[in-house]
Design a protein around this motif. Structure first.
Motif, PDB file in Angstrom:
ATOM      1  N   GLY A 182      30.510 -42.940  39.910  1.00 56.33           N
ATOM      2  CA  GLY A 182      29.106 -42.618  39.685  1.00 56.33           C
ATOM      3  C   GLY A 182      28.522 -41.747  40.777  1.00 56.33           C
ATOM      4  N   GLN A 183      28.908 -41.996  42.021  1.00 46.91           N
ATOM      5  CA  GLN A 183      28.411 -41.164  43.118  1.00 46.91           C
ATOM      6  C   GLN A 183      28.948 -39.741  43.019  1.00 46.91           C
ATOM      7  OE1 GLN A 183      29.786 -43.924  46.128  1.00 46.91           O
ATOM      8  NE2 GLN A 183      27.697 -44.359  46.778  1.00 46.91           N
ATOM      9  N   ARG A 184      30.217 -39.599  42.605  1.00 41.91           N
ATOM     10  CA  ARG A 184      30.757 -38.249  42.406  1.00 41.91           C
ATOM     11  C   ARG A 184      30.050 -37.556  41.241  1.00 41.91           C
ATOM     12  NH1 ARG A 184      35.794 -40.842  43.327  1.00 41.91           N
ATOM     13  NH2 ARG A 184      36.374 -40.689  41.124  1.00 41.91           N
ATOM     14  N   ARG A 185      29.673 -38.336  40.243  1.00 36.28           N
ATOM     15  CA  ARG A 185      28.918 -37.770  39.114  1.00 36.28           C
ATOM     16  C   ARG A 185      27.562 -37.247  39.596  1.00 36.28           C
ATOM     17  NH1 ARG A 185      30.235 -35.773  34.175  1.00 36.28           N
ATOM     18  NH2 ARG A 185      28.817 -36.409  32.518  1.00 36.28           N
ATOM     19  N   ARG A 186      26.925 -37.979  40.478  1.00 37.18           N
ATOM     20  CA  ARG A 186      25.663 -37.533  41.062  1.00 37.18           C
ATOM     21  C   ARG A 186      25.876 -36.242  41.851  1.00 37.18           C
ATOM     22  NH1 ARG A 186      21.412 -41.285  42.517  1.00 37.18           N
ATOM     23  NH2 ARG A 186      21.430 -43.095  41.138  1.00 37.18           N
ATOM     24  N   PHE A 187      27.004 -36.181  42.578  1.00 37.73           N
ATOM     25  CA  PHE A 187      27.283 -34.973  43.354  1.00 37.73           C
ATOM     26  C   PHE A 187      27.504 -33.777  42.429  1.00 37.73           C
ATOM     27  CE2 PHE A 187      30.052 -32.005  45.612  1.00 37.73           C
ATOM     28  CZ  PHE A 187      29.305 -31.809  46.774  1.00 37.73           C
ATOM     29  N   ASP A 188      28.189 -34.002  41.303  1.00 41.35           N
ATOM     30  CA  ASP A 188      28.395 -32.918  40.338  1.00 41.35           C
ATOM     31  C   ASP A 188      27.058 -32.407  39.805  1.00 41.35           C
ATOM     32  OD1 ASP A 188      31.145 -32.980  40.563  1.00 41.35           O
ATOM     33  OD2 ASP A 188      31.419 -34.390  38.913  1.00 41.35           O
ATOM     34  N   LEU A 189      26.123 -33.316  39.576  1.00 46.55           N
ATOM     35  CA  LEU A 189      24.802 -32.901  39.110  1.00 46.55           C
ATOM     36  C   LEU A 189      24.093 -32.091  40.191  1.00 46.55           C
ATOM     37  CD1 LEU A 189      22.483 -32.941  37.089  1.00 46.55           C
ATOM     38  CD2 LEU A 189      21.830 -35.204  37.964  1.00 46.55           C
ATOM     39  N   ALA A 190      24.199 -32.545  41.436  1.00 44.41           N
ATOM     40  CA  ALA A 190      23.585 -31.799  42.545  1.00 44.41           C
ATOM     41  C   ALA A 190      24.186 -30.400  42.654  1.00 44.41           C
ATOM     42  CB  ALA A 190      23.772 -32.566  43.849  1.00 44.41           C
ATOM     43  N   ARG A 191      25.499 -30.314  42.504  1.00 44.38           N
ATOM     44  CA  ARG A 191      26.176 -29.022  42.614  1.00 44.38           C
ATOM     45  C   ARG A 191      25.732 -28.078  41.480  1.00 44.38           C
ATOM     46  NH1 ARG A 191      32.293 -29.146  44.324  1.00 44.38           N
ATOM     47  NH2 ARG A 191      32.386 -30.694  42.677  1.00 44.38           N
ATOM     48  N   ALA A 192      25.486 -28.624  40.306  1.00 47.64           N
ATOM     49  CA  ALA A 192      25.032 -27.785  39.194  1.00 47.64           C
ATOM     50  C   ALA A 192      23.626 -27.240  39.434  1.00 47.64           C
ATOM     51  CB  ALA A 192      25.057 -28.586  37.891  1.00 47.64           C
ATOM     52  N   LEU A 193      22.830 -27.955  40.231  1.00 50.42           N
ATOM     53  CA  LEU A 193      21.453 -27.534  40.492  1.00 50.42           C
ATOM     54  C   LEU A 193      21.322 -26.673  41.737  1.00 50.42           C
ATOM     55  CD1 LEU A 193      19.726 -30.968  39.798  1.00 50.42           C
ATOM     56  CD2 LEU A 193      19.621 -28.948  38.337  1.00 50.42           C
ATOM     57  N   LEU A 194      22.399 -26.544  42.511  1.00 50.91           N
ATOM     58  CA  LEU A 194      22.376 -25.885  43.818  1.00 50.91           C
ATOM     59  C   LEU A 194      21.719 -24.519  43.776  1.00 50.91           C
ATOM     60  CD1 LEU A 194      25.458 -25.732  46.203  1.00 50.91           C
ATOM     61  CD2 LEU A 194      24.089 -23.714  45.796  1.00 50.91           C
ATOM     62  N   HIS A 195      22.107 -23.675  42.812  1.00 54.94           N
ATOM     63  CA  HIS A 195      21.683 -22.273  42.807  1.00 54.94           C
ATOM     64  C   HIS A 195      20.509 -22.003  41.870  1.00 54.94           C
ATOM     65  CE1 HIS A 195      24.238 -22.848  39.430  1.00 54.94           C
ATOM     66  NE2 HIS A 195      24.454 -21.582  39.143  1.00 54.94           N
ATOM     67  N   VAL A 196      19.739 -23.066  41.556  1.00 58.06           N
ATOM     68  CA  VAL A 196      18.545 -22.941  40.712  1.00 58.06           C
ATOM     69  C   VAL A 196      18.899 -22.232  39.402  1.00 58.06           C
ATOM     70  CG1 VAL A 196      16.102 -22.305  40.674  1.00 58.06           C
ATOM     71  CG2 VAL A 196      17.221 -22.707  42.848  1.00 58.06           C
ATOM     72  N   PRO A 197      19.682 -22.887  38.549  1.00 63.29           N
ATOM     73  CA  PRO A 197      20.181 -22.218  37.338  1.00 63.29           C
ATOM     74  C   PRO A 197      19.080 -21.928  36.321  1.00 63.29           C
ATOM     75  CG  PRO A 197      20.714 -24.550  37.294  1.00 63.29           C
ATOM     76  CD  PRO A 197      20.157 -24.277  38.649  1.00 63.29           C
TER      77      PRO A 197
END
Length: 541
Positions: A470-485
């Motif tokens: 679950g924590q890695r899933r949260r990190f994946d979500l953070a990574r998807a938002l990194l560059h303001v898509p």
């Protein structure tokens, strides 16, 4: 029954002060943030792990369904079925032997009746048929000769779940049982759990399942007193309301205590600062008067410090709260009528030759601020479509068009590869540098990972391999938002996320200016996004 359970991994406490009582007919839902020990609790209840404190008592038979299932070479679906039903078949064999050997004049009728009662309780003679029904209803592989290693994670999960349901154990422990089920499978599982005569403990993020089957909910999230909370009223909405009230009260209390402590600390600082000037008597006064007044100021400051310590209330930091970034719909020069991303007639073929997606004559276009909800049965191609939209899978037929300069953020079911011994902060920085080099990141629009409220700084300082799923899933979500898509592609976004975060994320997706495509089997999320355009990939019959 488990009393005052505690468990720690090296260097990290996971469970503390956990009490669990499960009787026949109890269907306990276990919820909590990622990393709070939900899966660990199941392993303690099953006896796989020994608690560091407390006691666990079990009676009767036990069945466990974990999130992942190993696939040893050569092991087939039939092997799993046979292993699961071995005990039931043994009871039937025992009954047949007792019946053949029974002497109606001298036989022990009570002992024979006990065996017969066990067989009837387990409906053991019907076990093979129940397995076939469960495999069919759950959409699992029914080929007994098929090796597990050739099945996907979801397919293996459904095989084991079907077998465990057929066992009819006295205690059933389930870890995220709905992650790999479509609507038909969810309906079947719900019916089985409602009819279960034993006890059930289900770790789940599925809000609809909690609403449908849970008789009570155990929340492992820390409360203001540091203990898990048991919500005795059935239904997700009752739980959600009670918890929201408690968390809001906690946050108000924390803010109030911080403000009070800061105010008293400021008064204390001023008191000590004044020792250097305000206590000084007029020039020419004797030194004894100066010393007396100094002592008075010191005592006054010390009394204030003592008051600060005595009246302080130790209020722990409240739980994290999602802070969704301000995304954008368009870049300068774009036309509102031009799709951010579009695919036409997509077809994707696996290396084995199997067709994973085939939508001839279909146009999937996502305009700025557009919305799309992708649904369909397992195997209908939802994940393949999102991977094709993201550009992660090449099209064997069809076209993919992206507007110039569009930034796309994607969260897949499998998640991004986890680098060994790389911390969250380091992996996030690497991702930012890679996007910058590829021209997909505006340095003035970068979302700091700690800003999002998805992971604590302590978690981000740990290697990603040490984080829970679950924590890695949260990190994946953070990574998807990194560059303001401009466009977010989310494949089963509720998997492995806590229900608190799912509620917050759903609300954020509804109002963000960015375009969003969601593929989900989550019934509650589908209901909450029911006003979005829908693409149903379920093959027509």
């Amino acid at each position: 029954m488990a009393q005052d359970i505690a468990f720690s991994y090296p260097g990290r406490d996971v469970l503390s002060h956990v009490d669990v009582a499960v009787s026949p007919g109890t269907r306990l839902g276990v919820v909590g943030e990622n990393g709070t020990g939900k899966s660990t609790l199941l392993r303690v209840l099953s006896g796989e792990l020994a608690p560091s404190r407390g006691t666990v008592q079990r009676e009767g038979s036990l069945a466990v369904v974990e999130q992942e299932m190993a696939a040893p070479p050569g092991v087939t679906v039939g092997d799993v079925v046979d292993a699961s039903l071995r005990a039931l078949r043994a009871v039937v064999t025992e009954l047949d032997a007792a019946a053949d050997a029974f002497d109606h004049e001298t036989g022990d009728l009570a002992a024979y009746g006990e065996i017969l009662a066990r067989v009837e309780h387990l409906a053991a003679w019907d076990a093979d048929r129940r397995v076939d029904v469960a495999l069919t209803r759950l959409g699992a592989c029914r080929d007994r000769e098929r090796e597990l290693a050739t099945l996907s994670v979801g397919q293996r999960f459904r095989v084991r779940l079907a077998c465990r349901l057929a066992e009819r154990s006295d205690l059933l422990l389930l870890d995220e049982p709905t992650n790999h089920l479509d609507d038909a499978g969810l309906d079947y599982l719900t019916g089985e759990l409602l009819a279960w005569r034993g006890g059930v403990v289900a770790v789940t993020h599925d809000r609809e399942l909690l609403d449908d089957v849970a008789t009570e909910i155990l929340d492992l999230d820390p409360s203001v007193d540091g203990r898990p909370v048991l919500y005795g009223q059935p239904g997700y909405l009752s739980y959600r309301f009670a918890k929201n009230q408690a968390v809001q009260k906690w946050r108000r209390r924390y803010r109030s205590e911080r403000e009070r402590a800061a105010k008293l600390a400021a008064i204390l600082d001023r008191s000590y600062e004044n020792l250097s000037d305000e206590w000084r008597p007029p020039k020419g006064s004797d030194k004894h008067r100066r010393a007396t007044r100094a002592r008075q100021h010191v005592k006054s400051a010390d009394r204030l410090a003592q008051k600060l310590e005595e009246t302080a209330v130790e209020v722990p930091v409240p739980p994290l709260e999602l802070v969704f970034p301000e995304l954008v719909a368009m870049s300068p020069g774009w036309s509102p009528a031009e799709p951010v991303l579009e695919v036409r007639s997509p077809r994707v073929v696996a290396p084995s030759g199997a067709v994973r997606l085939d939508l001839p004559g279909t146009r999937v276009a996502v305009p700025p601020s557009g919305r799309l909800l992708v649904i369909g049965a397992n195997g209908s191609g939802k994940s393949t479509l999102l991977a094709a939209l993201a550009g992660a899978l090449p099209l064997d037929r069809g076209t993919r068009t992206v507007v110039d300069g569009a930034r796309v953020g994607a969260v897949t079911q499998e998640g991004a590869p986890v680098p060994t011994d790389v911390t969250g902060f380091d992996a996030y920085a690497r991702e930012a540098l890679d996007l910058l080099e590829a021209g997909e990141l505006d340095p003035d629009h970068l979302v700091p990972v700690a800003f999002l409220g998805l992971l604590t700084e302590e978690d981000l300082d740990r290697p990603l391999t040490e984080l829970s799923a679950g924590q890695r899933r949260r990190f994946d979500l953070a990574r998807a938002l990194l560059h303001v898509p401009h466009l977010l592609l989310l494949d089963e976004p509720t998997n492995h996320l806590s229900i608190d975060l799912v509620d917050e994320l759903t609300q954020a997706l509804r109002v963000t200016p960015a375009a969003v495509v969601v593929a989900t089997h989550d019934r509650r999320m589908r209901a909450e996004l029911a006003d979005w355009p829908v693409l149903d990939l379920t093959p027509s019959r």
